[in-house]
Write a protein that holds these residues in place. Sequence first.
Motif, PDB file in Angstrom:
ATOM      1  N   VAL A 239      12.313  46.385  19.544  1.00 18.84           N
ATOM      2  CA  VAL A 239      12.701  45.230  18.730  1.00 18.84           C
ATOM      3  C   VAL A 239      11.724  44.084  18.970  1.00 18.84           C
ATOM      4  O   VAL A 239      11.283  43.411  18.021  1.00 18.84           O
ATOM      5  CB  VAL A 239      14.141  44.782  19.054  1.00 18.84           C
ATOM      6  CG1 VAL A 239      14.440  43.429  18.400  1.00 18.84           C
ATOM      7  CG2 VAL A 239      15.139  45.821  18.566  1.00 18.84           C
ATOM      8  N   MET A 240      11.353  43.864  20.221  1.00 23.54           N
ATOM      9  CA  MET A 240      10.412  42.790  20.545  1.00 23.54           C
ATOM     10  C   MET A 240       9.035  43.073  19.935  1.00 23.54           C
ATOM     11  O   MET A 240       8.367  42.176  19.440  1.00 23.54           O
ATOM     12  CB  MET A 240      10.304  42.622  22.056  1.00 23.54           C
ATOM     13  CG  MET A 240      11.583  42.115  22.698  1.00 23.54           C
ATOM     14  SD  MET A 240      11.454  41.863  24.484  1.00 23.54           S
ATOM     15  CE  MET A 240      10.357  40.429  24.518  1.00 23.54           C
ATOM     16  N   GLY A 241       8.627  44.337  19.965  1.00 22.94           N
ATOM     17  CA  GLY A 241       7.341  44.710  19.398  1.00 22.94           C
ATOM     18  C   GLY A 241       7.294  44.515  17.892  1.00 22.94           C
ATOM     19  O   GLY A 241       6.305  43.992  17.342  1.00 22.94           O
ATOM     20  N   PHE A 242       8.367  44.921  17.210  1.00 24.13           N
ATOM     21  CA  PHE A 242       8.436  44.717  15.762  1.00 24.13           C
ATOM     22  C   PHE A 242       8.427  43.230  15.409  1.00 24.13           C
ATOM     23  O   PHE A 242       7.763  42.789  14.473  1.00 24.13           O
ATOM     24  CB  PHE A 242       9.711  45.350  15.192  1.00 24.13           C
ATOM     25  CG  PHE A 242       9.653  46.835  15.051  1.00 24.13           C
ATOM     26  CD1 PHE A 242       8.467  47.468  14.724  1.00 24.13           C
ATOM     27  CD2 PHE A 242      10.790  47.608  15.231  1.00 24.13           C
ATOM     28  CE1 PHE A 242       8.412  48.855  14.581  1.00 24.13           C
ATOM     29  CE2 PHE A 242      10.745  48.984  15.090  1.00 24.13           C
ATOM     30  CZ  PHE A 242       9.554  49.608  14.767  1.00 24.13           C
ATOM     31  N   THR A 243       9.177  42.465  16.194  1.00 22.57           N
ATOM     32  CA  THR A 243       9.318  41.035  15.909  1.00 22.57           C
ATOM     33  C   THR A 243       8.019  40.275  16.151  1.00 22.57           C
ATOM     34  O   THR A 243       7.705  39.333  15.417  1.00 22.57           O
ATOM     35  CB  THR A 243      10.440  40.432  16.770  1.00 22.57           C
ATOM     36  OG1 THR A 243      11.657  41.152  16.536  1.00 22.57           O
ATOM     37  CG2 THR A 243      10.660  38.966  16.438  1.00 22.57           C
ATOM     38  N   ALA A 244       7.262  40.663  17.168  1.00 21.72           N
ATOM     39  CA  ALA A 244       6.024  39.958  17.509  1.00 21.72           C
ATOM     40  C   ALA A 244       5.095  39.834  16.302  1.00 21.72           C
ATOM     41  O   ALA A 244       4.625  38.747  15.964  1.00 21.72           O
ATOM     42  CB  ALA A 244       5.316  40.676  18.658  1.00 21.72           C
ATOM     43  N   GLY A 245       4.844  40.957  15.658  1.00 24.17           N
ATOM     44  CA  GLY A 245       3.969  40.927  14.493  1.00 24.17           C
ATOM     45  C   GLY A 245       4.686  40.501  13.229  1.00 24.17           C
ATOM     46  O   GLY A 245       4.157  39.729  12.430  1.00 24.17           O
ATOM     47  N   GLY A 246       5.923  40.982  13.061  1.00 23.69           N
ATOM     48  CA  GLY A 246       6.659  40.704  11.839  1.00 23.69           C
ATOM     49  C   GLY A 246       6.969  39.231  11.643  1.00 23.69           C
ATOM     50  O   GLY A 246       6.725  38.666  10.573  1.00 23.69           O
ATOM     51  N   SER A 247       7.482  38.589  12.680  1.00 29.81           N
ATOM     52  CA  SER A 247       7.831  37.174  12.561  1.00 29.81           C
ATOM     53  C   SER A 247       6.589  36.297  12.436  1.00 29.81           C
ATOM     54  O   SER A 247       6.567  35.342  11.663  1.00 29.81           O
ATOM     55  CB  SER A 247       8.658  36.723  13.773  1.00 29.81           C
ATOM     56  OG  SER A 247       9.934  37.293  13.736  1.00 29.81           O
ATOM     57  N   LEU A 248       5.554  36.628  13.213  1.00 28.56           N
ATOM     58  CA  LEU A 248       4.321  35.839  13.139  1.00 28.56           C
ATOM     59  C   LEU A 248       3.720  35.899  11.743  1.00 28.56           C
ATOM     60  O   LEU A 248       3.327  34.868  11.177  1.00 28.56           O
ATOM     61  CB  LEU A 248       3.310  36.334  14.171  1.00 28.56           C
ATOM     62  CG  LEU A 248       1.938  35.649  14.137  1.00 28.56           C
ATOM     63  CD1 LEU A 248       2.072  34.150  14.371  1.00 28.56           C
ATOM     64  CD2 LEU A 248       1.002  36.272  15.175  1.00 28.56           C
ATOM     65  N   SER A 249       3.650  37.084  11.164  1.00 31.24           N
ATOM     66  CA  SER A 249       3.065  37.200   9.825  1.00 31.24           C
ATOM     67  C   SER A 249       3.952  36.518   8.780  1.00 31.24           C
ATOM     68  O   SER A 249       3.453  35.874   7.852  1.00 31.24           O
ATOM     69  CB  SER A 249       2.854  38.670   9.455  1.00 31.24           C
ATOM     70  OG  SER A 249       4.060  39.409   9.520  1.00 31.24           O
ATOM     71  N   PHE A 250       5.266  36.618   8.938  1.00 31.73           N
ATOM     72  CA  PHE A 250       6.168  35.958   7.988  1.00 31.73           C
ATOM     73  C   PHE A 250       5.997  34.441   8.026  1.00 31.73           C
ATOM     74  O   PHE A 250       5.843  33.792   6.986  1.00 31.73           O
ATOM     75  CB  PHE A 250       7.623  36.322   8.289  1.00 31.73           C
ATOM     76  CG  PHE A 250       8.613  35.518   7.489  1.00 31.73           C
ATOM     77  CD1 PHE A 250       8.782  35.750   6.129  1.00 31.73           C
ATOM     78  CD2 PHE A 250       9.354  34.508   8.084  1.00 31.73           C
ATOM     79  CE1 PHE A 250       9.678  34.997   5.381  1.00 31.73           C
ATOM     80  CE2 PHE A 250      10.250  33.750   7.349  1.00 31.73           C
ATOM     81  CZ  PHE A 250      10.416  33.996   5.998  1.00 31.73           C
ATOM     82  N   TYR A 251       6.016  33.861   9.200  1.00 31.18           N
ATOM     83  CA  TYR A 251       5.891  32.407   9.305  1.00 31.18           C
ATOM     84  C   TYR A 251       4.489  31.922   8.955  1.00 31.18           C
ATOM     85  O   TYR A 251       4.312  30.791   8.493  1.00 31.18           O
ATOM     86  CB  TYR A 251       6.301  31.932  10.699  1.00 31.18           C
ATOM     87  CG  TYR A 251       7.795  31.957  10.897  1.00 31.18           C
ATOM     88  CD1 TYR A 251       8.605  31.020  10.260  1.00 31.18           C
ATOM     89  CD2 TYR A 251       8.406  32.925  11.678  1.00 31.18           C
ATOM     90  CE1 TYR A 251       9.980  31.053  10.406  1.00 31.18           C
ATOM     91  CE2 TYR A 251       9.780  32.970  11.834  1.00 31.18           C
ATOM     92  CZ  TYR A 251      10.569  32.027  11.194  1.00 31.18           C
ATOM     93  OH  TYR A 251      11.922  32.061  11.318  1.00 31.18           O
ATOM     94  N   THR A 252       3.504  32.778   9.148  1.00 32.84           N
ATOM     95  CA  THR A 252       2.146  32.409   8.769  1.00 32.84           C
ATOM     96  C   THR A 252       2.029  32.269   7.258  1.00 32.84           C
ATOM     97  O   THR A 252       1.490  31.274   6.750  1.00 32.84           O
ATOM     98  CB  THR A 252       1.140  33.466   9.260  1.00 32.84           C
ATOM     99  OG1 THR A 252       1.129  33.475  10.691  1.00 32.84           O
ATOM    100  CG2 THR A 252      -0.268  33.162   8.753  1.00 32.84           C
ATOM    101  N   TYR A 253       2.538  33.250   6.525  1.00 28.47           N
ATOM    102  CA  TYR A 253       2.364  33.262   5.076  1.00 28.47           C
ATOM    103  C   TYR A 253       3.442  32.493   4.315  1.00 28.47           C
ATOM    104  O   TYR A 253       3.320  32.297   3.104  1.00 28.47           O
ATOM    105  CB  TYR A 253       2.327  34.702   4.572  1.00 28.47           C
ATOM    106  CG  TYR A 253       1.079  35.439   4.979  1.00 28.47           C
ATOM    107  CD1 TYR A 253      -0.180  35.001   4.564  1.00 28.47           C
ATOM    108  CD2 TYR A 253       1.145  36.567   5.797  1.00 28.47           C
ATOM    109  CE1 TYR A 253      -1.325  35.677   4.944  1.00 28.47           C
ATOM    110  CE2 TYR A 253      -0.005  37.251   6.177  1.00 28.47           C
ATOM    111  CZ  TYR A 253      -1.238  36.796   5.745  1.00 28.47           C
ATOM    112  OH  TYR A 253      -2.381  37.458   6.123  1.00 28.47           O
ATOM    113  N   SER A 254       4.474  32.060   5.000  1.00 30.39           N
ATOM    114  CA  SER A 254       5.513  31.290   4.299  1.00 30.39           C
ATOM    115  C   SER A 254       5.569  29.853   4.798  1.00 30.39           C
ATOM    116  O   SER A 254       5.243  28.916   4.075  1.00 30.39           O
ATOM    117  CB  SER A 254       6.884  31.966   4.468  1.00 30.39           C
ATOM    118  OG  SER A 254       7.246  32.054   5.838  1.00 30.39           O
TER     119      SER A 254
END
Length: 430
Positions: A239-254
């Motif tokens: 879960v932490m691994g998925f979130t590391a990239g997923g949340s960063l990319s989401f907040y970067t592009y939004s």
Amino acid sequence: MTDAEDQRRRIKAIVASASGNLVEWYDFFVYASFSLYFAGQFFPAGDQTTQLLNAAAVFAAGFLVRPLGGYIFGYIADKHGRRNSMVISVVMMCVGSFLVSILPTYEQIGIWAAVLLTLCRMIQGVSVGGEYGAAATYMSEVALAGKRGFYSSLQYVTLIGGQLLATVVLLVLQNTMGEEALRAWGWRIPFAIGGLAGVVALYLRRSLHETTTAESRKRKEAGSVMALIKQHPKAVLMVMGFTAGGSLSFYTYSTYMQQYLVNTAGMGRETVSRVMLISLFIFMCAQPLFGMLSDKIGRRANMRIYGFLGMVLTVPLLTAIGGVTSAMSAVLLVTTALLMISFYTSISGIVKAEMFPAEVRAMGVGLPYAIANALAGGTASLVALKFKAMGHESWFYYYVSVMIGISFLVALIMPDARKKGYLQGQSEVN
């Protein structure tokens, strides 16, 4: 109960939980959307980049307390029910939003203005830290087997909808008020709206049906962090691994993208608001389609596609966006980036919920997510602006690529939830 009645009951539960989710995320995103206007009210010293950097630091502070929210509300959701957890979290969020709307400025009370702003953001951070896990768990449990990707995608539909609503409010105020008025006091209006909207969200969430059973809530493992870590260590790390990239990319592009287009690409604020309005609307509408895709090809396949595309395309996309000269080009590039990460966002909740049994599911989804989100997602704007201030803005592009690469590696080793997921055959509304 007939099948039709059961389906209507589930849809009603999804809509009610999703509506509260929209209000929560509207409140949270209003800060990022209006930071260009109120940053000078709380941090008057320095140039625009310095002011935004200070505002981003406060934004990040709201993420740093998310693990506390993940723990508190994960415990409540697993031990006392998902509904109770979601009702309390939305009340906290809206209280924080209303307080921001009446805060005094630096000119009135000096440094204490920034301190109070930070405290309000921390209250909201605790709330959102618990909201994600409880809402993701609830929506995955309510959804029908074989359609969980589709139903769970509605979490991000409303999450993006909250950001979209914040953008709409921003556009309306930009077109009805002068910039001077917006900077002086107009930025308070959207926070007040968020506080009032909490009354509606509270009403909707009080009508929710509970998805946990008395038996699961009474188990000694229910809401226990120690049981979660001892019995499901691999799932926690995934879960932490998925979130590391997923949340960063989401907040970067939004979230960060609005500041990036103004501060790096040099576009006007109103133009950027329109660009983000169009891009976010397309992004929101795409979530159910990507969720349905995961029901066909599996969550693992979705995550692998996201990870691969993110590693390969992030650097060229951010480089191109930073050099755009027209609104149309900005819309096309930002939308492309958002569609790329839709392989993740559409299944963000369900891919994690399937890894845990009911008695620790909300804690398992919420706490590791909140920890990784605090370290990676919430610091997106802060890290990006820091690199820019250092004169090495492009380093941020590679940082995002590396973090998405972590998510890709996790996707390569994750099991197929269609064969080993804890939600197989489970779908209850009590």
